[in-house]
Scaffold this active site. Structure first.
Site, short mmCIF file in Angstrom:
data_model
loop_
_atom_site.label_atom_id
_atom_site.label_comp_id
_atom_site.label_asym_id
_atom_site.label_seq_id
_atom_site.Cartn_x
_atom_site.Cartn_y
_atom_site.Cartn_z
N ARG A 49 0.85 -1.18 0.00
CA ARG A 49 0.00 0.00 0.00
C ARG A 49 0.89 1.24 0.00
O ARG A 49 2.09 1.14 0.14
CB ARG A 49 -0.96 -0.03 1.20
CG ARG A 49 -0.24 -0.51 2.44
CD ARG A 49 -0.52 0.23 3.68
NE ARG A 49 -0.40 1.65 3.58
CZ ARG A 49 0.73 2.32 3.69
NH1 ARG A 49 1.89 1.72 3.87
NH2 ARG A 49 0.74 3.64 3.60
N GLY A 50 0.25 2.41 -0.11
CA GLY A 50 1.02 3.63 -0.27
C GLY A 50 1.15 3.88 -1.76
O GLY A 50 1.47 2.95 -2.52
N ALA A 51 0.88 5.12 -2.18
CA ALA A 51 0.76 5.41 -3.61
C ALA A 51 1.98 4.97 -4.45
O ALA A 51 1.83 4.22 -5.42
CB ALA A 51 0.46 6.89 -3.81
N ARG A 94 -6.85 -0.38 -7.31
CA ARG A 94 -7.32 0.64 -6.36
C ARG A 94 -7.48 1.94 -7.15
O ARG A 94 -6.64 2.23 -8.02
CB ARG A 94 -6.35 0.83 -5.18
CG ARG A 94 -6.32 -0.36 -4.23
CD ARG A 94 -5.50 -0.03 -2.98
NE ARG A 94 -6.22 0.83 -2.05
CZ ARG A 94 -5.64 1.40 -0.98
NH1 ARG A 94 -4.35 1.22 -0.74
NH2 ARG A 94 -6.35 2.14 -0.16
N GLN A 201 -2.62 2.55 9.88
CA GLN A 201 -1.31 2.61 9.22
C GLN A 201 -0.31 3.44 10.04
O GLN A 201 0.89 3.20 9.97
CB GLN A 201 -1.44 3.23 7.82
CG GLN A 201 -2.11 2.33 6.79
CD GLN A 201 -3.61 2.58 6.69
OE1 GLN A 201 -4.24 2.96 7.68
NE2 GLN A 201 -4.18 2.36 5.52
N ASP A 242 -2.10 10.73 -2.38
CA ASP A 242 -2.38 9.67 -3.35
C ASP A 242 -2.67 10.24 -4.74
O ASP A 242 -2.52 9.55 -5.74
CB ASP A 242 -3.56 8.82 -2.88
CG ASP A 242 -3.11 7.93 -1.73
OD1 ASP A 242 -3.01 8.45 -0.60
OD2 ASP A 242 -2.81 6.76 -1.97
N ASN A 252 -5.56 12.34 0.22
CA ASN A 252 -4.70 11.51 1.06
C ASN A 252 -5.59 10.76 2.04
O ASN A 252 -6.82 10.94 2.05
CB ASN A 252 -3.66 12.38 1.79
CG ASN A 252 -2.60 11.53 2.48
OD1 ASN A 252 -2.02 10.64 1.87
ND2 ASN A 252 -2.37 11.75 3.76
N LYS A 253 -4.97 9.92 2.85
CA LYS A 253 -5.70 9.06 3.79
C LYS A 253 -6.77 9.82 4.55
O LYS A 253 -6.55 10.95 5.00
CB LYS A 253 -4.68 8.45 4.75
CG LYS A 253 -5.25 7.52 5.81
CD LYS A 253 -6.12 6.43 5.26
CE LYS A 253 -5.46 5.58 4.19
NZ LYS A 253 -6.43 4.71 3.47
O1 MRU Z 1 -4.74 3.17 1.97
P1 MRU Z 1 -3.27 3.38 1.96
O2 MRU Z 1 -2.57 2.88 3.17
O3 MRU Z 1 -2.63 2.91 0.67
O4 MRU Z 1 -3.11 4.96 1.97
C1 MRU Z 1 -1.82 5.51 1.89
C2 MRU Z 1 -1.81 6.97 2.05
O5 MRU Z 1 -2.81 7.63 2.15
C3 MRU Z 1 -0.45 7.62 2.00
O6 MRU Z 1 -0.44 8.76 2.79
C4 MRU Z 1 -0.15 8.02 0.57
O7 MRU Z 1 -0.28 6.92 -0.30
C5 MRU Z 1 1.20 8.57 0.42
S1 MRU Z 1 2.42 7.30 0.47
C6 MRU Z 1 3.95 7.88 0.33
#
Ligand code: MRU
Length: 351
Positions: A49-51, A94, A201, A242, A252-253
């Protein structure tokens, strides 16, 4: 040491290995992916996970698609069609992080350089070279964001949300890289991590990364952030993204937008760190960013433990959009974009 989220093992017929983030911090376990459906399941269930990290996983996923075509002994045209179909599935695993679509599209574009009728094995070799390039490039971009981010972090404690470190990228991270780089430069400050409901997270991953690196971290409930900012212990907030629209609105999250509002109310600078691959300049504003809705069970039974009565419904958007006017600066590999306007973004990133 920065933890590694994913790695490729072997040649173009090799394996994508993912550190299964759903098991952290309790267990460090690597998942071997040999075909595309396993990668898609891992992306959907947030094992990776994470963009930037899901973009890299998607890129390696295209290699697995070509390897499948090789194993199936498909002729050149059906092999290419197979890779394209699998790539489309990967790109939409996603919806919010544009890095996934961006990385998969870049891999497919690399195939245009091959002669017509190239065999499946040649597709796999080209795709692996491209995926490795995207991975190595992300590592460099993270280091640059770390340097630019560290340079703008004001004195005082730093609060971050979700996870934006090595686990979320191909390098040291985006927002978390600013924190760890400043720390490695010898600066000392309090680091606060929102736990980041509902999947934690922040508590499970960011705190784990910081503890691994020996950086003291304080975890707080998302709902405690306003009270913390009111104490004056926090000099800045920094988060990842993201997807960032042309005007600087940043998805973002979930919980990021609320944090940005609270930071504004207290006059605390709010930074967003993201590589250029996270910008989607086809969208004029954040209103066009697709927001992933996730399963009700994540809210009603956090980490599998029922917390709400049977019959209750859930509202579970995985992301929110922070308007550009609440963001002091966008930290990219090219430097810090501030003020956050469409014109400044265009000037730094180019058309
Ligand atoms: O749902 P996730 O855990 O993939 O969400 C991740 C985030 O929102 C991060 O802040 C974002 O992807 C930046 S990662 C460097």
């Amino acid at each position: 040491m920065t933890p590694v989220a994913l790695r490729w093992s072997g040649d173009a017929a090799g394996t994508l290995e993912l550190l299964d983030q759903t098991l952290l911090p309790g267990r460090v376990s690597w998942l071997a992916c040999r075909d595309v459906p396993v990668v898609i399941e891992a992306i959907r269930s947030l094992r990776v996970r994470g963009a930037p990290a899901i973009g890299i996983a998607g890129a390696y996923g295209t290699v697995l698609a070509a390897a499948e075509a090789t194993r199936l002994q498909l002729a050149p045209a059906p092999a290419l069609a197979h890779v394209q179909a699998r790539a489309a599935e990967l790109a939409t695993a996603r919806p919010t992080a544009v890095n996934l679509r961006w990385a998969v599209a870049r891999c497919l574009r690399a195939l245009d350089a091959l002669p017509a009728g190239a065999p499946a094995a040649a597709l796999a070799t080209t795709l692996l070279a491209t995926a490795r390039e995207i991975h190595a490039e992300d590592e460099r971009l993270c280091a640059a964001m770390g340097r630019h981010g560290a340079a703008v972090l004001p004195p005082g404690g730093v609060l971050t949300h979700c996870n934006t470190g090595g686990l979320a990228t191909g390098g040291v991270g985006t927002a978390l890289a600013a924190i760890t780089t400043a720390w490695d430069q010898g600066r000392r400050f309090e680091v606060f991590a929102d736990e980041t409901r509902p999947l934690l997270q922040g508590a499970r991953l960011t705190a784990w990364e910081l503890v691994q690196r020996g950086i003291p971290v304080t975890v707080l409930c998302d709902g405690a952030a306003a009270a913390l900012l009111a104490t004056g212990r926090v000099g800045s907030c920094i988060v990842g993204a993201d997807r960032i629209a042309a005007n600087g609105d940043a998805a973002n999250k979930i919980g990021t937008y609320g944090l940005a509002l609270v930071a504004a109310a207290h006059g605390i600078p709010f930074f967003v760190a993201a590589p250029s691959s996270t910008f989607d300049l086809t969208l004029a504003t954040g209103a066009g960013i697709p927001i992933e809705e996730r399963a009700a069970a994540e809210v009603l039974a956090p980490l599998g433990v029922p917390a709400a009565p049977a019959g209750a419904r859930a509202y579970n958007p995985a992301f929110d959009v922070t308007p550009a006017h609440l963001i002091r600066g966008l930290i990219t590999e090219h430097g810090v974009i501030s003020p956050v306007t469409a014109a400044e973004i265009l000037q730094v990133l180019g058309p």
